[in-house]
Design a protein around this motif. Structure first.
Motif, PDB file in Angstrom:
ATOM      1  N   TYR A  60     -17.740   4.443  28.246  1.00 22.70           N
ATOM      2  CA  TYR A  60     -16.311   4.731  28.090  1.00 22.70           C
ATOM      3  C   TYR A  60     -15.857   4.420  26.665  1.00 22.70           C
ATOM      4  O   TYR A  60     -15.140   5.208  26.039  1.00 22.70           O
ATOM      5  CB  TYR A  60     -15.505   3.924  29.102  1.00 22.70           C
ATOM      6  CG  TYR A  60     -14.020   4.124  29.024  1.00 22.70           C
ATOM      7  CD1 TYR A  60     -13.401   5.142  29.744  1.00 22.70           C
ATOM      8  CD2 TYR A  60     -13.218   3.299  28.230  1.00 22.70           C
ATOM      9  CE1 TYR A  60     -12.034   5.332  29.686  1.00 22.70           C
ATOM     10  CE2 TYR A  60     -11.855   3.486  28.155  1.00 22.70           C
ATOM     11  CZ  TYR A  60     -11.265   4.505  28.884  1.00 22.70           C
ATOM     12  OH  TYR A  60      -9.905   4.695  28.804  1.00 22.70           O
ATOM     13  N   ARG A 118     -14.528   7.147  23.928  1.00 18.46           N
ATOM     14  CA  ARG A 118     -13.191   6.971  23.376  1.00 18.46           C
ATOM     15  C   ARG A 118     -13.233   6.937  21.858  1.00 18.46           C
ATOM     16  O   ARG A 118     -12.368   7.509  21.184  1.00 18.46           O
ATOM     17  CB  ARG A 118     -12.568   5.689  23.926  1.00 18.46           C
ATOM     18  CG  ARG A 118     -11.110   5.501  23.537  1.00 18.46           C
ATOM     19  CD  ARG A 118     -10.488   4.307  24.207  1.00 18.46           C
ATOM     20  NE  ARG A 118      -9.085   4.209  23.838  1.00 18.46           N
ATOM     21  CZ  ARG A 118      -8.090   4.839  24.463  1.00 18.46           C
ATOM     22  NH1 ARG A 118      -8.363   5.614  25.508  1.00 18.46           N
ATOM     23  NH2 ARG A 118      -6.848   4.713  24.064  1.00 18.46           N
ATOM     24  N   LEU A 134     -18.290   6.359  34.546  1.00 14.38           N
ATOM     25  CA  LEU A 134     -18.697   5.853  33.233  1.00 14.38           C
ATOM     26  C   LEU A 134     -18.792   4.332  33.262  1.00 14.38           C
ATOM     27  O   LEU A 134     -17.961   3.653  33.889  1.00 14.38           O
ATOM     28  CB  LEU A 134     -17.678   6.269  32.157  1.00 14.38           C
ATOM     29  CG  LEU A 134     -17.540   7.771  31.860  1.00 14.38           C
ATOM     30  CD1 LEU A 134     -16.352   8.015  30.939  1.00 14.38           C
ATOM     31  CD2 LEU A 134     -18.810   8.306  31.228  1.00 14.38           C
TER      32      LEU A 134
END
Length: 341
Positions: free
Chosen positions: A49, A53, A44
């Motif tokens: 990322y 998240r 990633l």
């Protein structure tokens, strides 16, 4: 009856809720980054990322993370497999028919062998045939399934060379994947002479099916024998025998039906035993099903696969148990009378 069904549904929902909590917790308990553990995406960029998240709500409370996880589960998003880099749910759907096929054949063998032997032992209780059936069942029940499978391989595959050791089909036959059930896929294939392929597939099925059916068969024999003895000791059976009704008619008209009813709620126990044994059997005979898939995931530390298989297989087993309990209530008038009373 309505209240009973509500209670069963409540039990199902509660159990599935606890399972989902356990499955969700694994994503945080596994070593490594929760983003990778939940999604299976290992390569990633920083922007990807951060987006994932935020989508998983990992910066929010556990409650919000759990709600996001439930939304992903209901949408069929279990992440990507570390090893195959394909969707976990797609791998599960592709592999599950092989396990279901093997379990179905083992269940058929269990019913065809366990019910008649249990009935015979119960009708002839304390006789020589009862002692033979009960002793053989007890011995077979005490043998570990992995040892039994290896023993079958040693005798019938290595020494006698009658049956193949592993797999579902000889590599010479390239059967296209259509339904995942091998015998159906053979029927739907374009091969002209299918009988040799069927023969090879059935030869591959014998050892894993017999191995898998051994433990449930011993359990079914014990259940059926106990139920038959209980029915034979009832007053109406004794009254029928004093009237001169033959033993065959008594067994066919009264004993068999009344002995089968208490087994229906025990079907969940048989199914759980069958599913657990299926995973072990698949490993022994290299059967490409859920058990083999899960073992490879454990070896490879494929956390999304482990997490998804725990939730999916356990949910399926719980659903079968609840359905067996409900069906038993619907077909057994005595249970309905107790509930209504």
């Amino acid at each position: 009856m309505f209240i009973y069904l509500v209670k069963r549904l409540n039990l199902l929902i509660t159990t599935l809720f606890l399972l989902s909590l356990l499955s969700f917790s694994l994503g945080h308990l596994f070593p490594g980054d929760p983003v990778i553990n939940f999604t299976g995406q290992q390569s990633l960029t920083y922007e990807e990322y951060a987006d994932i998240r935020q989508a998983l709500a990992l910066d929010d409370s556990y409650f919000m993370q759990y709600l996001v996880y439930l939304d992903r589960v209901f949408s069929g998003d279990f992440g990507l497999s570390f090893t195959s880099q394909s969707e976990v749910i797609r791998d599960f759907v592709r592999i599950f028919p092989a396990s279901a096929e093997l379990s179905f054949y083992a269940l058929v063998v269990t019913m065809l062998v366990g019910l008649p032997l249990g009935l015979w032992a119960g009708v002839k209780r304390n006789s020589l045939i009862d002692k033979i059936i009960f002793s053989a069942s007890a011995i077979a029940n005490s043998i570990p399934i992995f040892w039994l499978g290896l023993l079958f391989i040693l005798v019938f595959s290595l020494n006698l060379a009658w049956l193949p050791i592993s797999g579902r089909l000889n590599l010479l036959y390239d059967i296209p994947y259509i339904s995942g059930v091998l015998l159906i896929d053979i029927a739907l294939s374009d091969f002209d002479n299918k009988w040799p392929i069927y023969q090879d597939a059935l030869r591959h099925l014998i050892l894993p099916t017999v191995t898998l059916a051994t433990l449930p068969t011993t359990l079914l024999i014990g259940m059926m024998r106990t139920n038959v003895i209980s029915v034979m000791d009832s007053q109406y059976i004794k009254a029928a025998r004093t009237k001169g009704i033959s033993l065959y008619q008594i067994v066919r008209r009264h004993v068999l039906r009344n002995a089968l009813l208490p087994i229906i709620p025990q079907f969940g126990l048989l199914f759980n035993t069958l599913m657990t044994s299926t995973m072990i059997t698949e490993i022994i005979f290299s059967w490409p099903g859920i058990g083999h898939w899960l073992l490879e995931a454990i070896y490879q530390r494929d956390y999304p696969v482990i997490q998804a298989s725990l939730l999916l297989v356990s949910s399926f087993m719980i659903l079968i148990n609840v359905l067996a309990d409900i069906i038993h209530t619907l077909v057994n008038p005595l249970v309905r009378k107790e509930l209504n009373g």
